[in-house]
Write a protein that holds these residues in place. Structure first.
Motif, PDB file in Angstrom:
ATOM      1  N   LEU A  38      13.526  -5.836   2.303  1.00 60.86           N
ATOM      2  CA  LEU A  38      12.978  -5.118   1.185  1.00 60.86           C
ATOM      3  C   LEU A  38      13.226  -3.510   0.793  1.00 60.86           C
ATOM      4  O   LEU A  38      13.312  -2.971   2.073  1.00 60.86           O
ATOM      5  CB  LEU A  38      11.344  -5.337   1.084  1.00 60.86           C
ATOM      6  N   VAL A  39      13.447  -3.248  -0.388  1.00 64.63           N
ATOM      7  CA  VAL A  39      13.628  -1.947  -0.666  1.00 64.63           C
ATOM      8  C   VAL A  39      12.559  -1.237  -1.038  1.00 64.63           C
ATOM      9  O   VAL A  39      11.893  -1.691  -2.319  1.00 64.63           O
ATOM     10  CB  VAL A  39      15.028  -1.712  -1.853  1.00 64.63           C
ATOM     11  N   GLY A  40      12.386   0.027  -0.436  1.00 66.34           N
ATOM     12  CA  GLY A  40      10.935   0.739  -0.817  1.00 66.34           C
ATOM     13  C   GLY A  40      11.060   1.716  -1.971  1.00 66.34           C
ATOM     14  O   GLY A  40      10.965   2.952  -1.475  1.00 66.34           O
ATOM     15  N   GLY A  41      11.352   1.461  -3.075  1.00 67.45           N
ATOM     16  CA  GLY A  41      11.543   2.473  -4.042  1.00 67.45           C
ATOM     17  C   GLY A  41      10.059   2.486  -4.862  1.00 67.45           C
ATOM     18  O   GLY A  41       9.326   1.318  -4.793  1.00 67.45           O
ATOM     19  N   MET A  42       9.527   3.689  -5.370  1.00 69.46           N
ATOM     20  CA  MET A  42       8.106   4.006  -5.907  1.00 69.46           C
ATOM     21  C   MET A  42       8.421   3.480  -7.278  1.00 69.46           C
ATOM     22  O   MET A  42       7.033   3.172  -7.784  1.00 69.46           O
ATOM     23  CB  MET A  42       7.747   5.081  -5.462  1.00 69.46           C
ATOM     24  N   SER A  43       9.281   3.598  -8.011  1.00 63.21           N
ATOM     25  CA  SER A  43       8.918   3.193  -9.604  1.00 63.21           C
ATOM     26  C   SER A  43       8.813   1.857  -9.641  1.00 63.21           C
ATOM     27  O   SER A  43       8.017   1.344 -10.493  1.00 63.21           O
ATOM     28  CB  SER A  43      10.504   3.592 -10.420  1.00 63.21           C
ATOM     29  N   SER A  44       9.277   1.008  -8.893  1.00 63.62           N
ATOM     30  CA  SER A  44       8.779  -0.473  -8.718  1.00 63.62           C
ATOM     31  C   SER A  44       7.284  -0.916  -8.387  1.00 63.62           C
ATOM     32  O   SER A  44       6.677  -1.675  -8.996  1.00 63.62           O
ATOM     33  CB  SER A  44       9.565  -1.300  -7.755  1.00 63.62           C
ATOM     34  N   VAL A  45       6.786   0.140  -7.522  1.00 65.76           N
ATOM     35  CA  VAL A  45       5.413   0.024  -7.278  1.00 65.76           C
ATOM     36  C   VAL A  45       4.670   0.303  -8.269  1.00 65.76           C
ATOM     37  O   VAL A  45       3.654  -0.298  -8.766  1.00 65.76           O
ATOM     38  CB  VAL A  45       5.317   1.135  -5.894  1.00 65.76           C
ATOM     39  N   PHE A  46       5.202   1.284  -9.408  1.00 66.22           N
ATOM     40  CA  PHE A  46       4.390   1.694 -10.674  1.00 66.22           C
ATOM     41  C   PHE A  46       4.444   0.423 -11.364  1.00 66.22           C
ATOM     42  O   PHE A  46       3.122   0.147 -11.836  1.00 66.22           O
ATOM     43  CB  PHE A  46       4.897   2.912 -11.171  1.00 66.22           C
ATOM     44  N   SER A  47       5.789  -0.129 -11.762  1.00 64.47           N
ATOM     45  CA  SER A  47       5.600  -1.337 -12.677  1.00 64.47           C
ATOM     46  C   SER A  47       4.842  -2.599 -12.123  1.00 64.47           C
ATOM     47  O   SER A  47       4.313  -3.130 -12.830  1.00 64.47           O
ATOM     48  CB  SER A  47       7.113  -1.527 -12.919  1.00 64.47           C
ATOM     49  N   SER A  48       5.070  -2.871 -10.790  1.00 64.68           N
ATOM     50  CA  SER A  48       4.284  -3.862 -10.278  1.00 64.68           C
ATOM     51  C   SER A  48       2.681  -3.740 -10.328  1.00 64.68           C
ATOM     52  O   SER A  48       2.068  -4.606 -10.383  1.00 64.68           O
ATOM     53  CB  SER A  48       4.744  -4.332  -8.834  1.00 64.68           C
ATOM     54  N   THR A  49       2.432  -2.809 -10.269  1.00 63.04           N
ATOM     55  CA  THR A  49       0.952  -2.180 -10.182  1.00 63.04           C
ATOM     56  C   THR A  49       0.401  -2.484 -11.733  1.00 63.04           C
ATOM     57  O   THR A  49      -0.689  -3.092 -11.910  1.00 63.04           O
ATOM     58  CB  THR A  49       0.371  -0.798  -9.630  1.00 63.04           C
ATOM     59  N   TRP A  50       1.115  -2.103 -12.769  1.00 63.76           N
ATOM     60  CA  TRP A  50       0.861  -2.266 -13.902  1.00 63.76           C
ATOM     61  C   TRP A  50       0.832  -3.754 -14.300  1.00 63.76           C
ATOM     62  O   TRP A  50       0.178  -4.285 -15.416  1.00 63.76           O
ATOM     63  CB  TRP A  50       1.691  -1.497 -15.017  1.00 63.76           C
ATOM     64  N   SER A  51       1.421  -4.530 -13.686  1.00 67.30           N
ATOM     65  CA  SER A  51       1.631  -6.190 -13.933  1.00 67.30           C
ATOM     66  C   SER A  51       0.100  -6.836 -13.636  1.00 67.30           C
ATOM     67  O   SER A  51      -0.143  -7.606 -14.172  1.00 67.30           O
ATOM     68  CB  SER A  51       2.610  -6.580 -13.036  1.00 67.30           C
ATOM     69  N   TYR A  52      -0.577  -6.152 -13.082  1.00 66.34           N
ATOM     70  CA  TYR A  52      -2.236  -6.580 -12.792  1.00 66.34           C
ATOM     71  C   TYR A  52      -2.828  -6.324 -14.083  1.00 66.34           C
ATOM     72  O   TYR A  52      -3.670  -7.237 -14.558  1.00 66.34           O
ATOM     73  CB  TYR A  52      -2.913  -5.705 -11.446  1.00 66.34           C
ATOM     74  N   LEU A  53      -2.683  -5.290 -14.896  1.00 69.57           N
ATOM     75  CA  LEU A  53      -3.592  -4.859 -16.090  1.00 69.57           C
ATOM     76  C   LEU A  53      -2.832  -5.329 -17.289  1.00 69.57           C
ATOM     77  O   LEU A  53      -3.587  -5.823 -18.212  1.00 69.57           O
ATOM     78  CB  LEU A  53      -3.780  -3.463 -15.945  1.00 69.57           C
ATOM     79  N   LEU A  54      -1.410  -5.317 -17.331  1.00 67.97           N
ATOM     80  CA  LEU A  54      -0.504  -5.363 -18.745  1.00 67.97           C
ATOM     81  C   LEU A  54      -0.252  -6.888 -18.803  1.00 67.97           C
ATOM     82  O   LEU A  54       0.623  -7.230 -17.731  1.00 67.97           O
ATOM     83  CB  LEU A  54       0.182  -4.533 -18.912  1.00 67.97           C
ATOM     84  N   ARG A  55      -0.351  -7.672 -19.918  1.00 69.62           N
ATOM     85  CA  ARG A  55       0.115  -8.949 -19.899  1.00 69.62           C
ATOM     86  C   ARG A  55       1.561  -8.877 -20.711  1.00 69.62           C
ATOM     87  O   ARG A  55       2.072 -10.175 -21.088  1.00 69.62           O
ATOM     88  CB  ARG A  55      -0.581 -10.098 -20.582  1.00 69.62           C
ATOM     89  N   GLY A  69       2.140  -7.402  -4.132  1.00 67.13           N
ATOM     90  CA  GLY A  69       1.128  -7.104  -2.937  1.00 67.13           C
ATOM     91  C   GLY A  69       1.571  -6.149  -1.857  1.00 67.13           C
ATOM     92  O   GLY A  69       0.910  -5.272  -1.390  1.00 67.13           O
ATOM     93  N   TRP A  70       2.833  -6.343  -1.420  1.00 66.74           N
ATOM     94  CA  TRP A  70       3.434  -5.505  -0.437  1.00 66.74           C
ATOM     95  C   TRP A  70       3.776  -4.352  -0.865  1.00 66.74           C
ATOM     96  O   TRP A  70       3.514  -3.146  -0.365  1.00 66.74           O
ATOM     97  CB  TRP A  70       4.626  -6.120   0.212  1.00 66.74           C
ATOM     98  N   ARG A  71       3.927  -4.150  -2.138  1.00 72.01           N
ATOM     99  CA  ARG A  71       4.357  -2.606  -2.905  1.00 72.01           C
ATOM    100  C   ARG A  71       2.892  -1.780  -2.765  1.00 72.01           C
ATOM    101  O   ARG A  71       3.013  -0.722  -2.618  1.00 72.01           O
ATOM    102  CB  ARG A  71       4.798  -2.866  -4.338  1.00 72.01           C
ATOM    103  N   LEU A  72       1.720  -2.422  -3.088  1.00 77.73           N
ATOM    104  CA  LEU A  72       0.540  -1.801  -3.227  1.00 77.73           C
ATOM    105  C   LEU A  72       0.085  -1.242  -1.730  1.00 77.73           C
ATOM    106  O   LEU A  72      -0.093  -0.118  -1.563  1.00 77.73           O
ATOM    107  CB  LEU A  72      -0.614  -2.657  -3.437  1.00 77.73           C
ATOM    108  N   VAL A  73       0.455  -2.027  -0.741  1.00 77.39           N
ATOM    109  CA  VAL A  73       0.460  -1.810   0.655  1.00 77.39           C
ATOM    110  C   VAL A  73       1.328  -0.654   1.099  1.00 77.39           C
ATOM    111  O   VAL A  73       0.844   0.414   1.724  1.00 77.39           O
ATOM    112  CB  VAL A  73       0.453  -3.142   1.637  1.00 77.39           C
TER     113      VAL A  73
END
Length: 161
Positions: A38-55, A69-73
């Motif tokens: 896995l590649v650990g970039g932070m902009s993907s963490v931002f977008s994947s976190t918004w996927s919980y809230l925005l449809r 899940g792993w990006r939040l960890v």
């Protein structure tokens, strides 16, 4: 201007913290990649976190919903690492900035927009992309750095900082 003045002005808390931080981040993303691929970039963490809230369809792409899940960890580990440093290796004094809140918000917007526009952020391109010798990441990092140098000099010239 002598070398000690330059060193103190660039690294007021000493250069060792920056070296150790860079080595820890580099080792962490290398370990993440070697152990999981896995590649650990932070902009993907931002977008994947918004996927919980925005449809919106953009945020519901499998690359975000399947990895959130792993990006939040991963993000929690970065925050925990900063907390460990602050509690264990600093004098415990809260850190602050003289930058006005409006400037932080505007700067954050431009950084987020640029990360999406550049298909990644400085951590993804600068640490992971350069580490795996990807040509687009080199171009992205050179663009990030040139923009940062120009912006910092313009801000200093106009007396905004």
């Amino acid at each position: 201007m002598d070398a000690s003045f330059t060193s103190l002005s660039l690294f007021p808390l000493g250069w060792q913290h920056y070296l150790l931080g860079g080595l820890c981040i580099g080792a962490g993303v290398a370990l993440l990649f070697v152990c999981t691929g896995l590649v650990g970039g932070m902009s993907s963490v931002f977008s994947s976190t918004w996927s919980y809230l925005l449809r919106a369809p953009y945020f519901q792409q499998a690359r975000y919903t399947d990895t959130r899940g792993w990006r939040l960890v991963y993000a929690a580990g970065l925050i925990a690492g900063a907390l460990v440093w602050w509690l264990g290796f600093s004098d415990g004094t809260p850190q602050h900035t003289e930058v006005p809140v409006w400037a932080l918000v505007v700067g954050g917007f431009f950084v987020g927009y640029g990360a999406r526009l550049g298909n990644g952020c400085t951590s993804g391109h600068g640490i992971c992309g350069l580490g795996s010798l990807q040509w687009p990441s080199l171009l992205a990092v050179l663009t990030f750095m040139a923009t940062a140098f120009i912006t910092a000099n313009l801000v200093a010239f106009w007396g905004l900082a």
